[in-house]
Enzyme design. Structure first.
Site, short mmCIF file in Angstrom:
data_model
loop_
_atom_site.label_atom_id
_atom_site.label_comp_id
_atom_site.label_asym_id
_atom_site.label_seq_id
_atom_site.Cartn_x
_atom_site.Cartn_y
_atom_site.Cartn_z
N ASP A 70 0.82 -1.21 0.00
CA ASP A 70 0.00 0.00 0.00
C ASP A 70 0.85 1.26 0.00
O ASP A 70 2.07 1.21 0.16
CB ASP A 70 -0.98 0.00 1.20
CG ASP A 70 -0.33 -0.49 2.50
OD1 ASP A 70 0.91 -0.47 2.58
OD2 ASP A 70 -1.06 -0.87 3.43
N ASP A 139 -7.41 -3.05 14.11
CA ASP A 139 -8.78 -3.42 13.73
C ASP A 139 -8.78 -4.58 12.73
O ASP A 139 -9.80 -4.87 12.11
CB ASP A 139 -9.52 -2.21 13.14
CG ASP A 139 -8.86 -1.68 11.87
OD1 ASP A 139 -7.83 -2.24 11.44
OD2 ASP A 139 -9.38 -0.70 11.30
N HIS A 141 -7.12 -4.79 9.92
CA HIS A 141 -6.97 -4.50 8.49
C HIS A 141 -5.68 -5.08 7.94
O HIS A 141 -4.64 -5.09 8.59
CB HIS A 141 -7.12 -3.01 8.16
CG HIS A 141 -6.02 -2.11 8.63
ND1 HIS A 141 -6.25 -1.03 9.47
CD2 HIS A 141 -4.69 -2.08 8.36
CE1 HIS A 141 -5.12 -0.39 9.69
NE2 HIS A 141 -4.15 -1.02 9.04
N GLU A 146 -9.72 -1.90 5.25
CA GLU A 146 -10.38 -1.63 6.53
C GLU A 146 -11.59 -2.55 6.72
O GLU A 146 -12.02 -3.21 5.78
CB GLU A 146 -10.84 -0.16 6.55
CG GLU A 146 -9.70 0.85 6.42
CD GLU A 146 -8.93 1.04 7.72
OE1 GLU A 146 -8.88 0.12 8.55
OE2 GLU A 146 -8.37 2.14 7.91
C1 GLP Z 1 -0.66 0.42 8.43
C2 GLP Z 1 -0.42 -0.36 7.14
C3 GLP Z 1 -0.60 -1.85 7.33
C4 GLP Z 1 0.13 -2.31 8.56
C5 GLP Z 1 -0.47 -1.62 9.75
C6 GLP Z 1 0.11 -2.07 11.08
O1 GLP Z 1 -1.97 0.81 8.58
N1 GLP Z 1 -1.22 0.05 6.07
O2 GLP Z 1 -0.15 -2.53 6.17
O3 GLP Z 1 0.05 -3.70 8.68
O4 GLP Z 1 -0.26 -0.23 9.61
O5 GLP Z 1 1.24 -1.35 11.41
P1 GLP Z 1 2.20 -1.71 12.61
O6 GLP Z 1 3.00 -2.89 12.14
O7 GLP Z 1 3.04 -0.50 12.79
O8 GLP Z 1 1.35 -2.03 13.76
#
Ligand code: GLP
Length: 262
Positions: A70, A139, A141, A146
């Site tokens: 992303d 959440d 995702h 989402e």
């Molecule tokens: C963002 C990204 C996700 C990622 C998530 C969790 O929202 N778009 O791809 O998995 O954060 O991030 P973290 O690993 O910092 O908890």
């Protein structure tokens, strides 16, 4: 689905890096190994370990093509919170991957939907993704899919929830309004098409998401739960993330992994 429970974050990262390196090293054939990659704090230890292994000669990325999950819509590459910037500074600058083998959605594309369609076509033209590494949000995702994103979704523009903007505001001066409202993201269907999926889930704040991914039903509310229907999905997690699993579930996966090692 396998759930590989490791004592702590460092061990989880070591396990995942070893797994990815083994898959790359075992790859044969004319086409490159195609690797899907996430951003976030979860994969940082995996990237550091893979870079270390690369320098030590234990794995090479010369025949690896990557596709990131992303990118924020409207952030230029040079922005220090763009996922392009994150990937180069935390990983690609430290390994031997050829520059042209890196694919990241363009957050500044004039026609974002066309950019997403191009991304899907490029993945297909390379024979699909061999291994998709991912993380999840609190959440549940997966990428920026989402809650209530279709479980068959493809790469496209996504609206971020207030929850995600609040969680990610730690990188934007703690101001959720500064977090872009939209992103480009691979779909759940795109991830599900990968031959293998490896998801990192660590920390207390992901405990509810891990339980929903593993013990809940397959539901759009927790998009990560789609993994239950993938033929080769692995969740690598740490002990703190297991806090909401039932004792039976926890023991069951420990038993299975013990048997895997015999
Ligand atoms: C963002 C990204 C996700 C990622 C998530 C969790 O929202 N778009 O791809 O998995 O954060 O991030 P973290 O690993 O910092 O908890």
């Amino acid at each position: 689905m396998r759930v590989v429970i490791q004592e702590n974050y460092d061990k989880m990262c070591k396990w995942a890096a070893d797994y990815i390196a083994a898959r790359i090293n075992a790859h044969r054939g004319d086409r490159p190994f195609v690797l899907g990659l996430p951003t976030g704090s979860s994969p940082l230890g995996v990237y550091a370990e893979l870079a270390r292994m690369n320098k030590a000669g234990a794995v090479s990325f010369k025949n690896v093509v990557t596709f990131n999950m992303d990118e924020y819509l409207g952030l230029p590459r040079e922005h220090d919170q763009s996922y392009w910037y994150f990937m180069w500074s935390n990983f690609f600058d430290h390994i031997d991957i050829p520059k042209n083998n890196v694919n990241i959605l363009d957050g500044m594309a004039k026609d974002p939907e066309a950019e997403c369609a191009r991304y899907e076509e490029k993945i297909a033209s390379l024979g699909g993704i061999d291994l998709f590494l991912g993380g999840i949000g609190v959440d549940g995702h997966l990428a920026f899919n989402e809650p209530f994103t279709s479980l068959t979704s493809r790469t496209g523009v996504r609206v971020l929830t207030s929850d995600t903007r609040i969680v990610n505001s730690r990188f934007f001066g703690n101001d959720p309004e500064k977090v872009p409202a939209k992103a480009l993201s691979v779909g759940i269907g795109t991830v599900m098409d990968a031959r293998e999926v490896l998801i990192l889930i660590n920390g207390h704040n992901k405990a509810r998401a891990l339980a929903a991914s593993v013990e809940g039903g397959v539901s759009q509310k927790w998009t990560c739960s789609a993994l239950q229907t993938h033929p080769n999905a692995i969740i690598a997690c740490d002990e703190p993330a297991c806090g909401e699993l039932t004792v039976d579930t926890y023991k069951y996966f420990l038993d299975i992994e013990k048997a895997e090692r015999l």
